[in-house]
Design an enzyme around this catalytic site. Structure first.
Site: not given
Length: 261
Positions: A7, A9, A203
């Site tokens: 991922d 951001d 995240d």
């Protein structure tokens, strides 16, 4: 050999700030010659723009190593072979991906309504989309994220716009981005490895980790974005998921991965 779907951001950066250890992690992947792909639900940027953004943050990544939900949406439409006319609600990343795949923007009789993040969304755009869907166009959503991190705090994402369109039209979209198996299958195919040999790192439990688990990949949650050391137990409980690894950051992921070998 392991491959990695990573991922952006919240994992490599937060807005315009690099996350400590992210650049070193990418350098480690490149030095070890491990296959990886940066997979993002963000439909607003092209791979070139993502690579430029990373470079400005001190991370050297080729555009070919970036895969966006806009690219995945264009790939999905190409495989459907059910028309070439698209009514688009979105920004440059989506427009350029659709154009590169040979789709024509059509404001009158589209075969598809394709929607991503659109920070100039209006009541007029909502009305147009609903009318096309009521006339039989297929609804395709780049990603389901309802909120997005930004430098000024959270802001509504593509999923929030989709909620309005779905409520007004009664039409549920085909969702492309994480945790959808559509983007996960395309990304795994690009790596050229069995899903069981792929680590999904992110995240967000609800998108990254859920998407990886549903695809049969191994998963690692990093506590540098949506999930943090303070809320991780709440995040995992709300998702009903247990990642293979939970790591404070990417350097700790490398250490834990080495322990797994």
């Amino acid at each position: 050999m392991n491959g990695f779907l990573i991922d952006l951001d919240g994992t490599l950066y937060r807005g315009h700030e690099p996350i400590p250890g992210a650049a070193a992690f990418l350098q480690w992947l490149q030095q070890e010659q491990l296959p990886y792909l940066l997979v993002t639900n963000n439909s607003s940027r092209t791979p070139d723009q993502v690579a430029e953004h990373l470079q400005a943050l001190g991370m050297e990544v080729p555009a070919a190593a970036v895969y966006t939900s806009s690219q995945a949406a264009a790939q999905y439409l190409t495989e459907q072979r059910a028309g070439q006319r698209v009514h688009m609600i979105g920004e440059d990343g989506l427009r350029i991906a659709l154009d590169a795949a040979g789709f024509a923007l059509d404001e009158t009789t589209p075969d598809y309504v394709v929607q991503g993040i659109d920070r100039s969304f209006t009541y007029g755009k909502l009305t147009e989309a609903v009318r096309h869907l009521k006339h039989g166009a297929t609804y395709v959503l780049t990603n389901p994220d309802r909120m997005l991190p930004s430098d000024g705090g959270l802001m509504p994402g593509a999923g929030s716009l989709a909620a309005a369109i779905t409520a007004a039209s009664g039409v549920e979209p085909v969702v492309i981005g994480k945790p959808s198996p559509i983007i996960m299958a395309y990304a795994i195919e690009r790596l050229g490895l069995p899903a069981a040999d792929v680590w999904v790192i992110g995240d967000n439990v609800h998108t990254d980790i859920r998407g990886g688990a549903m695809a049969g990949c191994r998963t690692a949650l990093v506590l540098t974005g949506v999930a943090t050391p303070d809320n991780v137990h709440e995040q995992l409980a709300s998702a009903g998921l247990t990642p293979d690894l939970v790591c404070t950051d990417l350097p700790q992921f490398i250490a834990q991965l080495n322990d797994c070998r």
